[in-house]
Motif scaffolding. Sequence first.
Motif, short mmCIF file in Angstrom:
data_model
loop_
_atom_site.label_atom_id
_atom_site.label_comp_id
_atom_site.label_asym_id
_atom_site.label_seq_id
_atom_site.Cartn_x
_atom_site.Cartn_y
_atom_site.Cartn_z
N ASP A 176 0.83 -1.22 0.00
CA ASP A 176 0.00 0.00 0.00
C ASP A 176 0.86 1.26 0.00
O ASP A 176 0.62 2.19 -0.78
N ILE A 191 -1.46 5.13 9.56
CA ILE A 191 -1.28 3.70 9.31
C ILE A 191 -0.44 3.16 10.47
O ILE A 191 0.23 3.93 11.17
N PHE A 243 -7.42 -4.06 7.39
CA PHE A 243 -8.32 -4.23 8.54
C PHE A 243 -9.67 -4.83 8.18
O PHE A 243 -10.58 -4.85 9.01
N TYR A 297 -6.46 8.83 10.31
CA TYR A 297 -5.61 8.11 11.26
C TYR A 297 -4.30 7.74 10.60
O TYR A 297 -4.14 7.78 9.39
N GLY A 323 -7.36 -2.58 2.20
CA GLY A 323 -6.61 -2.28 3.43
C GLY A 323 -6.42 -3.51 4.30
O GLY A 323 -6.98 -4.57 4.02
C1 BEZ Z 1 -6.93 1.31 5.82
O1 BEZ Z 1 -7.62 2.02 5.17
O2 BEZ Z 1 -7.44 0.75 6.73
C2 BEZ Z 1 -5.51 1.13 5.48
C3 BEZ Z 1 -5.18 0.95 4.17
C4 BEZ Z 1 -3.86 0.77 3.84
C5 BEZ Z 1 -2.91 0.77 4.83
C6 BEZ Z 1 -3.25 0.97 6.15
C7 BEZ Z 1 -4.56 1.15 6.48
#
Ligand code: BEZ
Length: 304
Positions: free
Chosen positions: A76, A196, A106, A194, A104
């Motif tokens: 990412d 990462i 999560f 937030y 992502g």
């Molecule tokens: C997220 O959106 O949750 C995410 C996506 C990529 C890396 C870290 C978090």
Amino acid sequence: MQDLDRDSVTAEALAQIARTPDPRLREIMMAATRHLHEFAREVNLKPDEWLAGIAFLTAVGQACTPFRQEFILLSDVLGLSRLVNVMHDAEGREAAGTETSLLGPFFREKAPEFAPGESIAVHDTQGTEVVIFGQVTDSTGQPVPGAEIDVWQTNAEGLYDLQARDATVMDMRGRFRADDQGRFHLRTVKPIGYSIPMDGPVGQMVHRQNRHGMRPAHIHVLVAAPGYRDLVTALYFGDDPNIGSDTVFGVSQSLVIQEAMGLPDSPRPDLPGIRYDFCLSRQGSGNDSGRVGADPSRLMPAAE
Ligand code: BEZ
Ligand code: FE
């Protein structure tokens, strides 16, 4: 036998890899090897630098658990996930189809099911309550009845359930079913932007690159219905200060939203509302999955 030098070693390696029977695996491995050799030549890679790279990748692997995927995070922050998504979209998304975004690290399968209008903020209820509503259609504008809408997000402190509490409790995530007109509505609290996860090797790398590590506030959405490609996307709040500098490159203009009072047809006019209609693309032939990512638990090696 030939003594291999900085150029002929590439040809020799490619000649051996060319024996791979699977044609697609052969294509991928030969291209990867060619580019890796070219990269090493371009930067004149030194042995201690190569070992530092190996130590880094080892640490990335060791940071992976059934609840954390450090390799997805690495992909990412390097923009590779976005690149793969964009290319995949170009092949299978119909012109009218909603743009995709990153799944992502999560996403969790089997999030709790909710009735229309319920709130996914069950445990962490602080924050501004909002209603999200809209319709799921196909690319001709016809409703997709019964589509499943899976949403997940951070709480008002910027933490996913996996970060905020023990992994046995799911919160700020849930699955909804569209009605026979493809309409849906749900309540949540407005998430905030937030960081990462910065406590692992990828976070250290991002820090050394002098990047802020932030994602703008967003709500993830996965819309699925038989006969259509899974739509993996996210809605991004336009008032977030990092809307133009997402660390993982997930934002597209068409996915930017803002809550507002007084929206026509809001099922909850007493709450700030967000209207977003999702347009699904028909599933193509073969294994044309629109799902671009996975629940981290699926990527663990099988137990011995
Ligand atoms: C997220 O959106 O949750 C995410 C996506 C990529 C890396 C870290 C978090
Ligand atoms: Fe997210």
